[in-house]
Design an enzyme around this catalytic site. Sequence first.
Site, PDB file in Angstrom:
ATOM      1  N   ASP A  94      25.343  15.661  52.040  1.00  0.00           N
ATOM      2  CA  ASP A  94      24.038  16.125  52.508  1.00  0.00           C
ATOM      3  C   ASP A  94      23.403  16.989  51.423  1.00  0.00           C
ATOM      4  O   ASP A  94      24.001  17.972  50.966  1.00  0.00           O
ATOM      5  CB  ASP A  94      24.187  16.946  53.799  1.00  0.00           C
ATOM      6  N   ASP A 138      19.871   9.293  66.596  1.00  0.00           N
ATOM      7  CA  ASP A 138      20.470  10.586  66.901  1.00  0.00           C
ATOM      8  C   ASP A 138      20.156  10.905  68.350  1.00  0.00           C
ATOM      9  O   ASP A 138      18.986  10.884  68.742  1.00  0.00           O
ATOM     10  CB  ASP A 138      19.882  11.670  65.996  1.00  0.00           C
TER      11      ASP A 138
END
Length: 262
Positions: A8, A139
Amino acid sequence: MLLIPAIDLKDGHCVRLKQGDMELATVFSDNPADMALHWLKQGARRLHLVDLNGAFAGKPKNEAAVKAILKVVREFAEEHGIDEIPVQLGGGIRDLDTIERYLDAGISYIIIGTAAVKEPGFLHDACGAFPGHIIVGLDAKDGKVATDGWSKMSGHEVIDLARKFEAYGVESIIYTDIGRDGMMGGVNIEATVKLAQAVKIPVIASGGLHNLADVEALCAVQDEGIEGVICGRSIYEGTLDLNSAQLRADELSGDLDEEAAE
């Protein structure tokens, strides 16, 4: 069962967030390319990159770090005689030109999340223009899809959207239980299996992976259509050893293949 390390990217660093909160970022490396090389040496066969700044800005913000990672991946593959080590990337990708630029740079799969929910026409166009290269990221919390860095609930059911996007031609689905992400409380196996059973394309699990028991639990249901799992905080904090976990997954997958053959 592929164990896919997550890198990330925030402000050029490799970080991990808790439940998607940019204020709760732990910096694990100032050099994401070195981190990518580390995971390749640990046996990673695929990498998962997220441009966190890009996700919030709606346009790429960590392109230099992405390109540095791709260079390392190419060199590692050449050195070890590997045809390809796929790299998938998400975060702030909102137009076809950006997709084309990243694919030309060497990214294998583009992950479209918020834009898929808000602009399904864009996802449809992307699947048509770049078949085989588009992954959709869903998500969710309690079966409902979240958008905008998980800050907004859409009201859409995960399975309804998954079926719709499957019809568009997406390559696979990354399913993240946002209530578990970064918390290392275990993968939501039940919800992941339910989604995988509802579609014919592969599902990649994400959120909550903690230890080898979680990997073994996923391997036990991989025949439902679960092809991999994103590894984040667990491999960075050491509750899961990537190398031994991938070997164990291979071993279990071999057992499953033998049982199927019998």
